[in-house]
Write a protein that holds these residues in place. Structure first.
Motif, PDB file in Angstrom:
ATOM      1  N   PRO A 233      32.161  35.316  43.637  1.00 51.19           N
ATOM      2  CA  PRO A 233      31.440  36.110  42.933  1.00 51.19           C
ATOM      3  C   PRO A 233      30.118  35.542  42.917  1.00 51.19           C
ATOM      4  N   GLU A 234      29.152  36.428  42.453  1.00 52.07           N
ATOM      5  CA  GLU A 234      27.752  36.077  42.491  1.00 52.07           C
ATOM      6  C   GLU A 234      27.337  35.026  41.631  1.00 52.07           C
ATOM      7  N   TYR A 235      28.095  35.094  40.411  1.00 54.07           N
ATOM      8  CA  TYR A 235      27.292  34.012  39.525  1.00 54.07           C
ATOM      9  C   TYR A 235      28.658  33.102  39.119  1.00 54.07           C
ATOM     10  N   SER A 236      29.336  32.439  40.280  1.00 56.28           N
ATOM     11  CA  SER A 236      30.172  31.647  40.248  1.00 56.28           C
ATOM     12  C   SER A 236      30.013  30.563  39.238  1.00 56.28           C
ATOM     13  N   GLU A 237      29.210  30.298  38.690  1.00 58.34           N
ATOM     14  CA  GLU A 237      28.668  29.325  37.454  1.00 58.34           C
ATOM     15  C   GLU A 237      29.298  29.865  36.260  1.00 58.34           C
ATOM     16  N   MET A 238      29.627  30.814  36.044  1.00 56.27           N
ATOM     17  CA  MET A 238      30.102  31.695  34.656  1.00 56.27           C
ATOM     18  C   MET A 238      31.398  31.362  34.625  1.00 56.27           C
ATOM     19  N   PRO A 239      31.954  31.025  33.402  1.00 53.85           N
ATOM     20  CA  PRO A 239      33.496  30.802  33.026  1.00 53.85           C
ATOM     21  C   PRO A 239      34.238  31.727  33.527  1.00 53.85           C
ATOM     22  N   HIS A 240      33.940  32.782  33.615  1.00 50.89           N
ATOM     23  CA  HIS A 240      35.093  34.059  33.947  1.00 50.89           C
ATOM     24  C   HIS A 240      34.733  34.630  35.355  1.00 50.89           C
ATOM     25  N   ALA A 241      34.090  33.803  36.168  1.00 54.08           N
ATOM     26  CA  ALA A 241      33.503  34.593  37.159  1.00 54.08           C
ATOM     27  C   ALA A 241      34.666  35.023  38.270  1.00 54.08           C
ATOM     28  N   TYR A 242      35.539  33.843  38.222  1.00 51.72           N
ATOM     29  CA  TYR A 242      36.676  34.203  39.243  1.00 51.72           C
ATOM     30  C   TYR A 242      37.917  34.981  38.737  1.00 51.72           C
TER      31      TYR A 242
END
Length: 540
Positions: free
Chosen positions: A171-180
């Motif tokens: 995902p584009e903002y893989s740094e976000m906690p719920h990206a995956y």
């Protein structure tokens, strides 16, 4: 006179005035009514409808097709009139030209949290709208599978629940906690049946329901017809050949007109970028925004868009390529200097880089959001910039798989010269400044450290081997996201937050994306709210 004060205030046209017997339309005056009495009607009771249906869908891109197909498959015999402004059955907006990826999820709760993380402090999209969107995204794959003609062999179904498993840092903002918490569905581009992208697939599905769907192209809607007392939307006026036709919608009108990428005035008013060039969206001129505003609709996040980054463009014209492989050189403005972190494709494509640090330290462009002071706002871009590279870099660009260049970019797209100073003269930037910028850049490359804008070390490529090239780059945009404020049921809301009766929206027309955008989220939204709006319109 302004129609909101006229005796014909029930007719919410897309422009401000009425003239003679004709309704003022989107490009001058719309043609006279097919039924002459309608040009003289003083109230909704006097309108003589030329046709009548259950649902009118305005805009024939993916959202409009999804809405029409939902009427056909779930409407228990309900009839639909699908009106498209352009000549193509797949619409004149963005969806037919998009990469074709459709977002889906097996985990709607965590996906909703991811969307909220992307929304951040731009909190004008309520949680219930995000929850409805997430539930719709969770339904996308099963819904596609339920449609006639769908084949598992035609698609690639991917899940990205673990870091590093997707190409192009997805995902584009893989740094976000719920990206995956998401995946995507993509039609293969070599399917013999023509279902090579989700939009033509939906169009083929639509063509199997001609008994309940009437699809008209080259039929722009010029007005909404609204009861001035109840505020209910009764139908539309559209141009059919040489006449204006009045079409009644017994259940409702669903607006699927996309954005305003091709409207310079709106881009100036809302994006501070009238010169931004569209990649597609030829017919997206903001027509529906004006019509809905005249019907009393509130608007939200009109400043939100998938843009801007800069991409190779013809010097004269209004179009651009999707991306330019910026690791082959640097971008300068008219002063001959770098001015931003210029490794700026529309998405990040380097997992090794993404695995180091966090969102505040990462750089690049993600559909136009760029790291700026540790945050990721939109950055309006100058109207004119130049991508500077050398002979090996230029050859690499010609061979790059994402460019697919089959023409000579020196023919109206840029210039070449034997020296940097000579090149500066051709692009009319200060020669000394450009030479200094290139020298500073080469020093950064030699040291493996871009001390000015912090490009990743593996994206530093020197500019040393002549001849040298300057490729014109314009600010690039995919789509706008602003438009009428939408409820969780797909209803278009007025200034008091109340639904305008019988008026709905879907897709990029008042999209749920108010801040940072996740790739494939718009096409996913076209399907999700195409269904949501129809179901609520028909009371399913």
């Amino acid at each position: 006179m302004d129609i909101m004060q006229s005796r014909r205030a029930f007719l919410k046209t897309a422009t401000a005035a009425l003239g003679g017997a004709a309704v003022a339309g989107l490009a001058g005056c719309a043609p006279a009514a097919e039924t002459p009495a309608n040009d003289k009607a003083a109230s909704v009771d006097e309108v003589q409808w030329d046709e009548e249906t259950d649902v009118i869908v305005v805009g024939g891109g993916l959202a409009g097709l999804a809405a029409a197909v939902t009427v056909a498959t779930e409407g228990n015999g309900a009839k639909c009139l699908l009106l498209e402004k352009g000549p193509l059955e797949t619409g004149g907006g963005n969806s037919a030209f998009a990469a074709g990826m459709v977002l889906w999820t097996k985990d709607p709760d965590n996906f909703a949290e991811y969307v909220r993380e992307l929304r951040g402090e731009m909190d004008n999209v309520p949680d219930d709208v995000i929850d409805a969107y997430a539930a719709g995204i969770a339904e996308n794959l099963d819904w596609l599978r339920s449609l006639p003609g769908f084949s598992e062999d035609d698609v690639t179904i991917s899940e990205y629940f673990e870091p590093g498993t997707g190409e192009s840092c997805y995902p584009e903002y893989s740094e976000m906690p719920h990206a995956y918490s998401l995946g995507r569905v993509r039609f293969k581009n070599d399917n013999e049946n023509g279902n090579t992208q989700v939009t033509p697939f939906l169009n083929n599905v639509k063509n199997q329901f001609t008994d309940v769907i009437t699809h008209k192209t080259s039929s722009p809607v010029t007005a909404l017809v609204q009861d001035p007392a109840t505020k209910e939307i009764l139908g539309v006026v559209y141009t059919d050949g040489t006449a204006s036709k009045y079409a009644k919608a017994n259940k409702g009108v669903i607006m699927c007109l996309g954005g305003f990428e091709n409207n310079a005035q709106m881009k100036a008013d809302y994006l501070s970028g009238p010169w931004a060039r569209r990649i597609a969206g030829e017919y997206n001129e903001g027509d529906g925004i004006i019509m809905c505003a005249r019907a009393g609709a509130d608007m939200w996040h009109m400043n939100s868009c998938a843009g801007f980054w800069t991409s190779m463009s013809p010097i004269d014209g209004d179009v651009c390529l999707m991306r330019t492989p910026k690791d082959q050189g640097i971008t300068v403005a008219i002063n001959g200097q770098r001015f931003y972190m210029d490794w700026d494709g529309d998405v990040c494509e380097d997992w090794d880089f993404m695995d180091v640090g966090d969102l505040s330290s990462h750089v690049g462009s993600r559909h136009g959001h760029m790291q700026f002071g540790g945050e990721w706002p939109h950055l309006p871009m100058p109207a004119k910039t130049w991508f500077i590279t050398d002979a090996p870099g230029y050859q690499s660009i010609l061979e790059n798989k994402m460019m697919a260049i089959d023409f000579d970019p020196m023919d109206g797209w840029g210039f070449t010269a034997d020296t940097i100073e000579e090149l500066a003269g051709k692009i009319e930037v200060p020669a000394e400044a450009l030479a200094t910028t290139v020298s500073q850049w080469n020093e950064c490359v030699a040291n493996g450290n871009d001390v000015y804008f912090h490009r990743p070390a593996n994206k530093l490529k020197s500019i040393e081997e002549g001849p040298f090239y300057a490729l014109f780059c314009a600010p690039t945009m995919l789509n706008t996201d602003g438009g009428p404020r939408r409820s969780a049921k797909g209803e278009i809301l007025d200034l008091d937050g109340q639904p305008i009766p019988h008026l709905y929206s879907a897709g990029e027309f008042g999209s749920v994306w108010s801040n940072m955008y996740q790739g494939a989220g718009n096409l996913g939204e076209c399907l999700a709210f195409g269904r949501i709006s129809v179901r609520n319109c028909l009371g399913i």
